[in-house]
Design an enzyme around this catalytic site. Structure first.
Site, PDB file in Angstrom:
ATOM      1  N   TYR A 125      12.114  -9.911  -6.466  1.00 50.06           N
ATOM      2  CA  TYR A 125      12.271  -9.145  -5.234  1.00 50.06           C
ATOM      3  C   TYR A 125      11.388  -9.769  -4.162  1.00 50.06           C
ATOM      4  O   TYR A 125      10.197  -9.981  -4.390  1.00 50.06           O
ATOM      5  CB  TYR A 125      11.860  -7.691  -5.469  1.00 50.06           C
ATOM      6  CG  TYR A 125      11.984  -6.785  -4.259  1.00 50.06           C
ATOM      7  CD1 TYR A 125      13.234  -6.475  -3.722  1.00 50.06           C
ATOM      8  CD2 TYR A 125      10.852  -6.234  -3.655  1.00 50.06           C
ATOM      9  CE1 TYR A 125      13.349  -5.635  -2.617  1.00 50.06           C
ATOM     10  CE2 TYR A 125      10.964  -5.387  -2.553  1.00 50.06           C
ATOM     11  CZ  TYR A 125      12.215  -5.084  -2.039  1.00 50.06           C
ATOM     12  OH  TYR A 125      12.323  -4.254  -0.949  1.00 50.06           O
TER      13      TYR A 125
ATOM     14  N   ASP B 190       5.865 -16.398  -3.900  1.00 52.02           N
ATOM     15  CA  ASP B 190       5.747 -15.040  -3.384  1.00 52.02           C
ATOM     16  C   ASP B 190       4.676 -14.330  -4.207  1.00 52.02           C
ATOM     17  O   ASP B 190       4.930 -13.858  -5.312  1.00 52.02           O
ATOM     18  CB  ASP B 190       7.098 -14.315  -3.476  1.00 52.02           C
ATOM     19  CG  ASP B 190       7.006 -12.875  -2.962  1.00 52.02           C
ATOM     20  OD1 ASP B 190       5.886 -12.422  -2.650  1.00 52.02           O
ATOM     21  OD2 ASP B 190       8.062 -12.220  -2.892  1.00 52.02           O
TER      22      ASP B 190
ATOM     23  N   LYS C 220       0.534  -6.204  -0.073  1.00 52.47           N
ATOM     24  CA  LYS C 220      -0.131  -5.268  -0.985  1.00 52.47           C
ATOM     25  C   LYS C 220      -1.659  -5.326  -0.899  1.00 52.47           C
ATOM     26  O   LYS C 220      -2.220  -4.828   0.071  1.00 52.47           O
ATOM     27  CB  LYS C 220       0.419  -5.465  -2.394  1.00 52.47           C
ATOM     28  CG  LYS C 220       1.951  -5.210  -2.378  1.00 52.47           C
ATOM     29  CD  LYS C 220       2.642  -4.985  -3.670  1.00 52.47           C
ATOM     30  CE  LYS C 220       4.051  -4.452  -3.408  1.00 52.47           C
ATOM     31  NZ  LYS C 220       5.155  -5.309  -3.814  1.00 52.47           N
TER      32      LYS C 220
HETATM   33  C1  LIG Z   1       6.386  -5.550  -2.846  1.00 49.91           C
HETATM   34  C2  LIG Z   1       6.916  -6.927  -2.793  1.00 49.91           C
HETATM   35  C3  LIG Z   1       7.566  -7.437  -1.651  1.00 49.91           C
HETATM   36  C4  LIG Z   1       7.883  -6.583  -0.462  1.00 49.91           C
HETATM   37  O1  LIG Z   1       6.734  -6.090   0.176  1.00 49.91           O
HETATM   38  P1  LIG Z   1       6.871  -4.796   1.115  1.00 49.91           P
HETATM   39  O2  LIG Z   1       5.483  -4.644   1.679  1.00 49.91           O
HETATM   40  O3  LIG Z   1       7.312  -3.670   0.246  1.00 49.91           O
HETATM   41  O4  LIG Z   1       7.868  -5.112   2.166  1.00 49.91           O
HETATM   42  C5  LIG Z   1       7.932  -8.769  -1.653  1.00 49.91           C
HETATM   43  N1  LIG Z   1       7.695  -9.563  -2.710  1.00 49.91           N
HETATM   44  C6  LIG Z   1       7.083  -9.110  -3.817  1.00 49.91           C
HETATM   45  C7  LIG Z   1       6.833 -10.048  -4.949  1.00 49.91           C
HETATM   46  C8  LIG Z   1       6.692  -7.779  -3.912  1.00 49.91           C
HETATM   47  O5  LIG Z   1       6.127  -7.326  -5.038  1.00 49.91           O
END
Ligand SMILES: *Cc1c(COP(=O)(O)O)cnc(C)c1O
Length: 429
Positions: free
Chosen positions: A146, A241, A269
């Protein structure tokens, strides 16, 4: 006596008249585990408190940010002080450079960066930059990963997309997603084949170096090294990511754990200590393609927001100052939790596969090893739902989906682990 949820129930009814599904982010609605989500009033350390006065041991940490536990006093104080100086300027402050230096200290590959307000924005912007820099349109992503909810990334995505069992998203024109190639995770042959089929057309590979959004799935030995090598051979960029893994699995994320040098990194995060904040950054020559220096546009009214910077600085500074004690302790506590529950399941012949990296882990209700999205999907989601409801009833709040990672914080003490194991013994009976 069962916990009372009467106030939460009334609040849920009101919320459903105001928000689709009663929530502002879909997985919060508990649809895949059943039951209604408790409404929270406050949290401290490792514990959450709801409107009916119930207390829960927190194993989802606001989906990742709360590595130091809730209401971490230095962060609370920093936010308080920053708020008194104004919540937003829309102009530069010293705090932005201060947080950026801390990020660079943890992630040496991030020579230059941009702050944004979410992980979604970080990934969307990094991909635009990679396409602009390479002049190539195709992007490789992996099934179950994601990277936020931007149009081009909602192809075979993890997190809420897999939780709700939808293949992608309505409202994304096929033309928008047609340059997104979704391949199985942990399969280098698939990546080689994609590059062979489209030489000079693939601008970047974006990957969660440790998948968290299909549940926790570590990279096979050599996998990330392979992605690094293949992208370099073909003149494509490698984007790690690390929105979830950054400052989590080590202070320097998965790239330090596995010793991989990406071209670009996305963060979110933990970087904002619980306030809305993300960042993308990497090689200076690539970052200099961004406006106002270069032709790739990217902007944000609240980017580098002073409250988010303050919370981020307080959080990262504490992690940096205490790195030697914090990370080994997090790893031990998490292994203790993950393995103890796994042995309870084993004693009772309940099929459970436990994946853990640092302070992120997942109990998959399956007999199979989980190495990619297809194997994660063999999990018995109904059994997970029953486990989730029973744990919640016994005061433990797990992430409300089989396909989300659980997180441990520095606030989780040995007595909390004992409390959790007691709950698990009942929940797995
Ligand atoms: C949570 C997450 C996102 C998206 O971040 P948001 O702040 O919810 O938009 C993207 N990549 C990874 C790996 C994530 O865990």
């Amino acid at each position: 006596m069962p916990l009372s949820h009467s106030r939460s129930h009334l609040l849920q009814q009101r919320a459903e008249s105001l928000f689709p599904g009663g929530v502002n982010s879909p997985v919060r609605a508990f649809r895949s585990v059943g039951g209604e989500p408790p409404f929270l009033t406050h949290a401290e350390g490792a514990y959450l408190y709801d409107e009916d006065g119930n207390r829960y041991l927190d194993l989802f940490g606001s989906w990742g940010p709360m590595i130091l536990g809730h209401a971490f006093p230095p962060a609370v104080e920093a936010i308080r002080q920053a708020a008194g100086r104004s919540a937003s300027f829309g102009a530069s402050t010293a705090a932005e450079a201060q947080l950026a230096s801390l990020v660079h200290q943890c992630f040496p590959s991030v020579e230059k960066l941009r702050f944004v307000s979410s992980g979604t924005e970080a990934c969307m912007s990094a991909i635009r930059l990679a396409r602009g820099f390479t002049n190539r349109n195709f992007v490789i992503k992996f099934e179950g990963c994601y990277h936020g909810h931007s149009d081009a990334m909602l192809v075979k995505a993890g997190s809420g997309v897999v939780t709700l069992g939808i293949p992608g998203s309505a409202g994304v024109p096929p033309e928008t997603a047609m340059h997104t190639l979704a391949l199985p995770f942990n399969d280098l042959e698939a990546v080689r084949a994609a590059f062979a089929a489209r030489p000079d057309e693939i601008g970047c590979v974006i990957v969660e170096p440790i998948v968290g959004n299909a549940g926790t799935i570590p990279p096979a030995p050599g996998y990330l090294e392979g992605l690094r090598e293949i992208t370099r051979q073909h003149g494509a960029l490698l984007i790690l990511d690390e929105v979830m893994t950054g400052f989590r699995v080590t202070l320097g994320g998965a790239q330090r754990l596995y010793n991989i040098q990406p071209d670009l990194t996305t963060l979110g995060k933990i970087i904002g200590g619980g306030l809305p904040c993300g960042a993308f950054g990497g090689r200076a020559d690539i970052m200099n393609h961004l406006a106002p220096l270069g032709p790739v546009y990217q902007a944000g009214t609240l980017s580098g927001n002073p409250l988010a910077m303050a919370a981020g600085i307080a959080t990262l500074q504490h992690l940096i100052d205490n790195e030697q004690t914090i990370y080994p302790q997090l790893d031990r506590t998490t292994a203790d939790i993950a393995n103890s529950v796994a042995s309870i399941a084993c004693e009772r012949n309940i099929p459970l596969t436990t994946n853990q990296v640092g302070s992120m882990f997942t109990w998959f209700f399956t007999v199979n090893p989980v190495t990619d999205f297809a194997s994660a999907a063999t999990s018995d989601t109904a059994a997970f739902g029953r486990f989730h409801r029973a744990m919640l009833e016994h005061g433990v709040w797990l992430p409300p989906s089989q396909f989300e990672a659980a997180f441990v914080s520095t606030a989780h003490a040995p007595e909390d682990v004992a409390f959790l194991l007691n709950a698990a013994r009942t929940a797995l009976s």
